[in-house]
Design a protein around this motif. Sequence first.
Motif, PDB file in Angstrom:
ATOM      1  N   PRO A  77     -17.614 -26.955  32.883  1.00 26.69           N
ATOM      2  CA  PRO A  77     -18.988 -26.633  32.465  1.00 26.69           C
ATOM      3  C   PRO A  77     -19.295 -25.143  32.501  1.00 26.69           C
ATOM      4  O   PRO A  77     -20.035 -24.645  31.660  1.00 26.69           O
ATOM      5  CB  PRO A  77     -19.867 -27.391  33.468  1.00 26.69           C
ATOM      6  N   ASP A  78     -18.710 -24.413  33.448  1.00 25.34           N
ATOM      7  CA  ASP A  78     -18.956 -22.968  33.503  1.00 25.34           C
ATOM      8  C   ASP A  78     -18.382 -22.265  32.277  1.00 25.34           C
ATOM      9  O   ASP A  78     -18.989 -21.336  31.738  1.00 25.34           O
ATOM     10  CB  ASP A  78     -18.346 -22.381  34.782  1.00 25.34           C
ATOM     11  N   SER A  79     -17.221 -22.709  31.829  1.00 23.27           N
ATOM     12  CA  SER A  79     -16.618 -22.120  30.629  1.00 23.27           C
ATOM     13  C   SER A  79     -17.464 -22.406  29.398  1.00 23.27           C
ATOM     14  O   SER A  79     -17.634 -21.549  28.538  1.00 23.27           O
ATOM     15  CB  SER A  79     -15.214 -22.682  30.417  1.00 23.27           C
ATOM     16  N   VAL A  80     -18.013 -23.612  29.336  1.00 26.90           N
ATOM     17  CA  VAL A  80     -18.863 -23.976  28.196  1.00 26.90           C
ATOM     18  C   VAL A  80     -20.117 -23.115  28.189  1.00 26.90           C
ATOM     19  O   VAL A  80     -20.538 -22.610  27.144  1.00 26.90           O
ATOM     20  CB  VAL A  80     -19.205 -25.483  28.237  1.00 26.90           C
ATOM     21  N   LYS A  81     -20.738 -22.897  29.389  1.00 29.21           N
ATOM     22  CA  LYS A  81     -21.927 -22.035  29.475  1.00 29.21           C
ATOM     23  C   LYS A  81     -21.596 -20.620  29.023  1.00 29.21           C
ATOM     24  O   LYS A  81     -22.365 -19.984  28.314  1.00 29.21           O
ATOM     25  CB  LYS A  81     -22.456 -22.004  30.914  1.00 29.21           C
ATOM     26  N   LYS A  82     -20.429 -20.114  29.463  1.00 31.84           N
ATOM     27  CA  LYS A  82     -20.024 -18.767  29.083  1.00 31.84           C
ATOM     28  C   LYS A  82     -19.842 -18.665  27.568  1.00 31.84           C
ATOM     29  O   LYS A  82     -20.262 -17.682  26.948  1.00 31.84           O
ATOM     30  CB  LYS A  82     -18.730 -18.372  29.799  1.00 31.84           C
ATOM     31  N   LEU A  83     -19.247 -19.680  26.949  1.00 31.60           N
ATOM     32  CA  LEU A  83     -19.068 -19.667  25.495  1.00 31.60           C
ATOM     33  C   LEU A  83     -20.414 -19.650  24.781  1.00 31.60           C
ATOM     34  O   LEU A  83     -20.612 -18.928  23.802  1.00 31.60           O
ATOM     35  CB  LEU A  83     -18.244 -20.879  25.054  1.00 31.60           C
ATOM     36  N   PHE A  84     -21.379 -20.451  25.266  1.00 34.22           N
ATOM     37  CA  PHE A  84     -22.702 -20.468  24.643  1.00 34.22           C
ATOM     38  C   PHE A  84     -23.405 -19.125  24.815  1.00 34.22           C
ATOM     39  O   PHE A  84     -24.051 -18.627  23.878  1.00 34.22           O
ATOM     40  CB  PHE A  84     -23.558 -21.600  25.231  1.00 34.22           C
ATOM     41  N   ASN A  85     -23.285 -18.511  26.006  1.00 31.48           N
ATOM     42  CA  ASN A  85     -23.895 -17.191  26.217  1.00 31.48           C
ATOM     43  C   ASN A  85     -23.260 -16.146  25.310  1.00 31.48           C
ATOM     44  O   ASN A  85     -23.959 -15.305  24.735  1.00 31.48           O
ATOM     45  CB  ASN A  85     -23.760 -16.778  27.692  1.00 31.48           C
ATOM     46  N   ASP A  86     -21.938 -16.183  25.184  1.00 33.35           N
ATOM     47  CA  ASP A  86     -21.261 -15.254  24.283  1.00 33.35           C
ATOM     48  C   ASP A  86     -21.720 -15.441  22.841  1.00 33.35           C
ATOM     49  O   ASP A  86     -21.938 -14.475  22.110  1.00 33.35           O
ATOM     50  CB  ASP A  86     -19.744 -15.417  24.383  1.00 33.35           C
ATOM     51  N   ALA A  87     -21.879 -16.689  22.434  1.00 31.18           N
ATOM     52  CA  ALA A  87     -22.341 -16.965  21.072  1.00 31.18           C
ATOM     53  C   ALA A  87     -23.757 -16.435  20.865  1.00 31.18           C
ATOM     54  O   ALA A  87     -24.072 -15.870  19.804  1.00 31.18           O
ATOM     55  CB  ALA A  87     -22.292 -18.465  20.796  1.00 31.18           C
ATOM     56  N   PRO A  91      -4.031 -37.859  24.801  1.00 34.26           N
ATOM     57  CA  PRO A  91      -4.224 -36.418  24.597  1.00 34.26           C
ATOM     58  C   PRO A  91      -3.221 -35.618  25.415  1.00 34.26           C
ATOM     59  O   PRO A  91      -2.879 -35.976  26.534  1.00 34.26           O
ATOM     60  CB  PRO A  91      -5.655 -36.169  25.093  1.00 34.26           C
ATOM     61  N   SER A  92      -2.745 -34.545  24.831  1.00 31.55           N
ATOM     62  CA  SER A  92      -1.778 -33.685  25.522  1.00 31.55           C
ATOM     63  C   SER A  92      -2.393 -32.318  25.720  1.00 31.55           C
ATOM     64  O   SER A  92      -3.475 -32.022  25.227  1.00 31.55           O
ATOM     65  CB  SER A  92      -0.488 -33.590  24.708  1.00 31.55           C
ATOM     66  N   THR A  93      -1.686 -31.468  26.393  1.00 34.72           N
ATOM     67  CA  THR A  93      -2.205 -30.116  26.639  1.00 34.72           C
ATOM     68  C   THR A  93      -2.214 -29.293  25.365  1.00 34.72           C
ATOM     69  O   THR A  93      -2.939 -28.318  25.277  1.00 34.72           O
ATOM     70  CB  THR A  93      -1.346 -29.401  27.701  1.00 34.72           C
ATOM     71  N   ASN A  94      -1.447 -29.682  24.363  1.00 30.78           N
ATOM     72  CA  ASN A  94      -1.408 -28.937  23.099  1.00 30.78           C
ATOM     73  C   ASN A  94      -2.661 -29.134  22.290  1.00 30.78           C
ATOM     74  O   ASN A  94      -2.932 -28.370  21.387  1.00 30.78           O
ATOM     75  CB  ASN A  94      -0.190 -29.362  22.279  1.00 30.78           C
ATOM     76  N   THR A  95      -3.451 -30.171  22.563  1.00 35.99           N
ATOM     77  CA  THR A  95      -4.640 -30.441  21.754  1.00 35.99           C
ATOM     78  C   THR A  95      -5.736 -29.428  22.012  1.00 35.99           C
ATOM     79  O   THR A  95      -6.647 -29.313  21.221  1.00 35.99           O
ATOM     80  CB  THR A  95      -5.185 -31.855  22.029  1.00 35.99           C
ATOM     81  N   MET A  96      -5.669 -28.684  23.124  1.00 37.47           N
ATOM     82  CA  MET A  96      -6.704 -27.710  23.424  1.00 37.47           C
ATOM     83  C   MET A  96      -6.218 -26.298  23.169  1.00 37.47           C
ATOM     84  O   MET A  96      -6.680 -25.351  23.778  1.00 37.47           O
ATOM     85  CB  MET A  96      -7.159 -27.863  24.880  1.00 37.47           C
ATOM     86  N   SER A  97      -5.273 -26.124  22.262  1.00 34.81           N
ATOM     87  CA  SER A  97      -4.722 -24.807  22.004  1.00 34.81           C
ATOM     88  C   SER A  97      -5.699 -23.921  21.252  1.00 34.81           C
ATOM     89  O   SER A  97      -5.520 -22.719  21.200  1.00 34.81           O
ATOM     90  CB  SER A  97      -3.411 -24.927  21.229  1.00 34.81           C
ATOM     91  N   ALA A  98      -6.774 -24.494  20.674  1.00 42.40           N
ATOM     92  CA  ALA A  98      -7.732 -23.697  19.931  1.00 42.40           C
ATOM     93  C   ALA A  98      -8.639 -22.904  20.870  1.00 42.40           C
ATOM     94  O   ALA A  98      -9.242 -21.927  20.468  1.00 42.40           O
ATOM     95  CB  ALA A  98      -8.578 -24.592  19.034  1.00 42.40           C
ATOM     96  N   ALA A  99      -8.751 -23.309  22.127  1.00 41.22           N
ATOM     97  CA  ALA A  99      -9.594 -22.602  23.079  1.00 41.22           C
ATOM     98  C   ALA A  99      -8.883 -21.330  23.540  1.00 41.22           C
ATOM     99  O   ALA A  99      -7.666 -21.303  23.661  1.00 41.22           O
ATOM    100  CB  ALA A  99      -9.890 -23.500  24.273  1.00 41.22           C
ATOM    101  N   PRO A 100      -9.642 -20.270  23.793  1.00 36.47           N
ATOM    102  CA  PRO A 100      -9.026 -19.030  24.284  1.00 36.47           C
ATOM    103  C   PRO A 100      -8.329 -19.252  25.616  1.00 36.47           C
ATOM    104  O   PRO A 100      -8.637 -20.189  26.351  1.00 36.47           O
ATOM    105  CB  PRO A 100     -10.215 -18.075  24.438  1.00 36.47           C
ATOM    106  N   GLU A 101      -7.413 -18.361  25.929  1.00 39.20           N
ATOM    107  CA  GLU A 101      -6.618 -18.479  27.150  1.00 39.20           C
ATOM    108  C   GLU A 101      -7.520 -18.472  28.376  1.00 39.20           C
ATOM    109  O   GLU A 101      -8.418 -17.652  28.500  1.00 39.20           O
ATOM    110  CB  GLU A 101      -5.628 -17.305  27.221  1.00 39.20           C
ATOM    111  N   GLY A 102      -7.295 -19.412  29.287  1.00 40.53           N
ATOM    112  CA  GLY A 102      -8.049 -19.463  30.528  1.00 40.53           C
ATOM    113  C   GLY A 102      -9.371 -20.196  30.421  1.00 40.53           C
ATOM    114  O   GLY A 102     -10.093 -20.303  31.388  1.00 40.53           O
ATOM    115  N   ILE A 103      -9.726 -20.690  29.239  1.00 39.17           N
ATOM    116  CA  ILE A 103     -10.989 -21.406  29.053  1.00 39.17           C
ATOM    117  C   ILE A 103     -10.683 -22.855  28.774  1.00 39.17           C
ATOM    118  O   ILE A 103      -9.879 -23.180  27.907  1.00 39.17           O
ATOM    119  CB  ILE A 103     -11.818 -20.790  27.906  1.00 39.17           C
ATOM    120  N   SER A 104     -11.334 -23.709  29.512  1.00 41.56           N
ATOM    121  CA  SER A 104     -11.145 -25.143  29.325  1.00 41.56           C
ATOM    122  C   SER A 104     -12.449 -25.740  28.824  1.00 41.56           C
ATOM    123  O   SER A 104     -13.528 -25.415  29.324  1.00 41.56           O
ATOM    124  CB  SER A 104     -10.745 -25.793  30.651  1.00 41.56           C
TER     125      SER A 104
END
Length: 182
Positions: free
Chosen positions: A152-162, A135-148
Amino acid sequence: MKYFTYLAISIMAIAVISLFYLKKPDGQTWLSASSISSESQQIKEKMVALSSNTLDQAVQGVKQAGDKIASSISDEPMPESTTSSSKIFKWQDETGQWHFSDTPNPHAKSIEVKLDPKDITVIAAEDTSILNTSPSTNTMSAAPEGISILNPDSVKKLFNDAENVKDKLEKRNKEINNLSAL
């Protein structure tokens, strides 16, 4: 805009209907039910002939490809109409696992199974080269900038936003239903 659409459709309908009444210089109408019927019958016959020819060609191509594949698998050329079948032997080991081979097992009782090459379906293998790449860094280009997706905190934030978006959509749907009920 709605009235303009109705006007345009009405004018087009009148124009088409008038073709059934207006006459050419030779005295025939521009359109008639019999001319439409004969033209559609001719088009239908052409389409049936074209589709049956195409279908026959496709069947021939598939048959030839199947014969080529079967002959390449068996290492002996296959005649055009073959009724002979290939020999396959099967046997069961001590654990109950079935094994298949083109030669009988010398250490166990083998059962001969006859297979007809016409009954075998050959499916192209999938390209698995992607599994070998790292896997390369290009494979996660679908995620918004600054979110990995690994954080786990980013995943929680995405679920809360949803959830927030879902709540807003439900609230908006209720408002629309209340307005339409008035």
